[in-house]
Design an enzyme around this catalytic site. Sequence first.
Site, mmCIF file in Angstrom:
data_model
loop_
_atom_site.group_PDB
_atom_site.id
_atom_site.type_symbol
_atom_site.label_atom_id
_atom_site.label_comp_id
_atom_site.label_asym_id
_atom_site.label_seq_id
_atom_site.Cartn_x
_atom_site.Cartn_y
_atom_site.Cartn_z
ATOM 1 N N GLU A 1 -8.291 -4.228 -13.437
ATOM 2 C CA GLU A 1 -7.388 -5.344 -13.714
ATOM 3 C C GLU A 1 -7.552 -6.488 -12.712
ATOM 4 O O GLU A 1 -6.973 -7.551 -12.889
ATOM 5 C CB GLU A 1 -5.932 -4.862 -13.757
ATOM 6 N N GLU B 227 -9.409 -0.892 -4.357
ATOM 7 C CA GLU B 227 -8.585 -1.931 -4.979
ATOM 8 C C GLU B 227 -9.445 -3.021 -5.606
ATOM 9 O O GLU B 227 -9.190 -3.453 -6.719
ATOM 10 C CB GLU B 227 -7.648 -2.550 -3.935
ATOM 11 N N SER C 228 6.676 -4.639 -6.402
ATOM 12 C CA SER C 228 6.475 -6.064 -6.632
ATOM 13 C C SER C 228 5.188 -6.258 -7.423
ATOM 14 O O SER C 228 4.192 -5.578 -7.186
ATOM 15 C CB SER C 228 6.368 -6.781 -5.291
ATOM 16 N N CYS D 118 -1.352 -1.549 8.806
ATOM 17 C CA CYS D 118 -2.789 -1.838 8.648
ATOM 18 C C CYS D 118 -3.564 -1.624 9.939
ATOM 19 O O CYS D 118 -4.740 -1.280 9.910
ATOM 20 C CB CYS D 118 -2.986 -3.266 8.195
ATOM 21 N N LYS E 165 -8.995 -0.646 0.215
ATOM 22 C CA LYS E 165 -9.300 -1.963 -0.345
ATOM 23 C C LYS E 165 -10.594 -1.924 -1.151
ATOM 24 O O LYS E 165 -10.808 -2.730 -2.039
ATOM 25 C CB LYS E 165 -9.424 -3.002 0.766
ATOM 26 N N GLU F 154 6.341 -12.900 -3.287
ATOM 27 C CA GLU F 154 7.167 -11.700 -3.245
ATOM 28 C C GLU F 154 8.616 -12.052 -2.927
ATOM 29 O O GLU F 154 9.549 -11.468 -3.476
ATOM 30 C CB GLU F 154 6.629 -10.722 -2.185
ATOM 31 N N CYS G 216 1.460 -4.599 -0.860
ATOM 32 C CA CYS G 216 0.289 -5.081 -0.120
ATOM 33 C C CYS G 216 -0.677 -3.971 0.216
ATOM 34 O O CYS G 216 -1.852 -4.208 0.435
ATOM 35 C CB CYS G 216 0.710 -5.732 1.187
ATOM 36 N N GLU H 197 10.148 -13.449 -5.995
ATOM 37 C CA GLU H 197 10.389 -12.355 -6.934
ATOM 38 C C GLU H 197 11.651 -11.592 -6.528
ATOM 39 O O GLU H 197 12.470 -11.233 -7.386
ATOM 40 C CB GLU H 197 9.175 -11.421 -6.943
#
Lengths: 641, 170
Positions: free
Chosen positions: A403, A398, A356, A566, A395, A309, A336, A312
């Site tokens: 993908e 996710e 990102s 988190c 999560k 990141e 994240c 980037e």
Amino acid sequence: MSDCKEEPRAPRSTWISQVKTPADAGAIGATVTANIDGQDVKVPMGTTILEAAVKLGIRIPTLCNHADLCVAGVCRVCVVDVEGQRTLQVACAYPIAQPIKVRTHTAKVRNARRHVIDLILSDHYGECYCCARNNNCELQSLAKEYGVDFYRFGHPDKAKYEVDRSSYAVLRDMNKCVLCRRCVRTCIDLQEVGVLEVAHRSHKSKVETFMDKPLGEVICINCGQCINRCPTGALRANDPTYEVWAAIDDPTKHVVIQTAPSPRSAIGECFGLPPGTPMTYQMNTALRYCGFDKVFDTNFTADLTILEEGTELLLRLKKALVDGDKSVKLPQFTSCSPGWVKYIEHFHPDMLDHLSTAKSPQQMFGTLIKTYYAKLNNIDPANIVSVAVMPCSAKKFECNRPEMTSSGYKDVDFGLTCRETAQMISEAGIHLPDIPKSDFDDPFGTATGSGVIFGATGGVMESALRTVIELVTGKKVEQFYDHADIVPIRGFDGVRYAEIQIPDVGPVPDLLKRYFNDWNWLKGATVKVGVCHGTANAKRVLENIRAGGKFAECHFIEFMACPGGCLGGGGQPIPTSPEIRKARANAIYSEDSAYKVRKSHDNPAIWDIYNKFLTDGPCGHISHKLLHTHYTARGKYIIVV
Amino acid sequence: MLITDRERLRDDIAGWAGRYGRERSSLLPILQEIQKKYRRVSDHAMQIVADLLGIHPIEVYGVASFYSFLSLTRQGKYVIRLCRTISCDMAGKESVAQQLRNDLGIGFGQTTPDGMFTLEWANCLGMCDQGPAMLVNDKVYTQVTPQQVNDIIEQCRRAVSVFATHNKEH
């Protein structure tokens, strides 16, 4: 009967609402004395009876009240007797405006509370011993507290509603709902996502999604904050422990587990420890005892995320500032938090280019396990089952994104919440605090302090800054910030903003030489960064960017879907409150300062993987294929057929 | 729903939002207008309203499902609401109800297949001294007898029959 004439039938309660003139006229906003159970306490005007009682250490039971949420006053469990009032009053919603006398446990109050609980139980289907919240249920403990030993008004013997299992993350069992509206207030006020609301009226009222559609088909970001605040088992995470046990028991499967930083600071709460007791190394032993073949540290890929990141960001900055490329979107947003990613996909799909492309640490690790690790150890990736312990319910969604299969397999097979992990550990017969410590497994080893603080809001930004500052200036962060603690971006303010000066630049490190010849274009620059947590705050920041405000000039903004980051995630132990989250944050930061290596780019394992596997460096071709992803513009229109 | 229908709905709602403002408090008047024109508050309409007022669709749904004069399913052209509270009950609401069921061929809570009538219960119309009371759209009928029911329904039918339109045009 004689005083009937003097006392009109108009409600007596209107008498008391004529506020007696305070002792002095300027007393508005001043303090007022409340007498609760014979004890006096001075409180600011407008304080509720409940808050005043807490000050005195007097316990008033509550159900719908929650420290993070606005007042609702709907459950009526906290009723108290206020002198001069005809009826009992709810302590959580009664602002003290004049000196009052309150009794909290008269016979009338006790009876009323018992009645309320009995009435709730008369509509609460299910047996406690087959409930996910057994032993951690506020209704159950209230029933115990008030000595409920029979169902005075009966108990339903049939389920009224089907359990909604449509969502990957959140399970809804409306049979257990007590209509406290905590989830509604969480979803609409705290997170501003708007999935749940009370629909219909009177005895037909029910917490529903839009048109009562299944949760998987409405605009839910899976943050799980509603789970953390539900007093009963009506909302819970989608629990894959059966599948995980089955994989462990299957001898052909190689089951590996990665553990995120936040659950470590919280899992102790499931075993009766105070919040903020780090259990990192005990958890490693316990997970191995459960039967996991390898225990890895998600922080390793947190460090990797920082490099990807961070690179980037530098690339975007160069393109925008040096090459004058107008198509480059700044500020760059972190990616994240899967709840946040789904939030922006739904509500601001036109801003996805800011996000990102780096995957979250969990997914990076999943990919590396089924590629790098499998190759290193000669294991067929098809036989690897990759499990992740996360503080998060999103999560679970996710890892099921279509993908997320860049390794050729499902990168992460199962996401476990902290609660489910604690459940597995106790199922294996372990009392976590009592077992010896052990370290993480190689080849990923122990990560850095930068990875650990990913768990707290501002942590990703702090880690990224530590790395970017050192890579660009060639000097130690300690020269700029004492002990490398970038304090301006710490804390629990909903939205934070900081400016970091780059007074001088150093040589370009080898790792980044393929992209940059020198850093001169950054000399004397000011890096502007923002941090926010909770999607309500994220909304503010995005609106600010659209309006061209302060945050539009930022270069990098960290977003976390959950309040506190988190460590306050939807998979963390229940209950949650600002104090608990603070304690967990303290644990995380103290663990960070205990690490010898505290910067992501100083992690030797990271250099190792860039030398051996991701050979064309951060944001290179291989890393793009494995560690980066793309997003879907979902929009917020709900299709009803 | 056809795209043209959607656009018409969007234009209508935007017009009402312009008239009543875009505050939270404008929600009910806008929903009432939608109900009046489209005889229902559809899921699509709710999402458009939410979008215009800057609130969540679920909040609109919460309001629309709360009020019995707002309907999520399409209602008939004439909504007949018969009071079922105690005074009207004692004044003989049951025979009126039976007559309504007979004449319309539907039960309470249902809509006739031709989309003309919806039959519903109401809880007290405030006409307790003149029961049984009945509401047909906005019009109150008091001391209704089963014989009158037939006339009232016939009036409604005639008001929208081919002859009615024919007469109006001339």
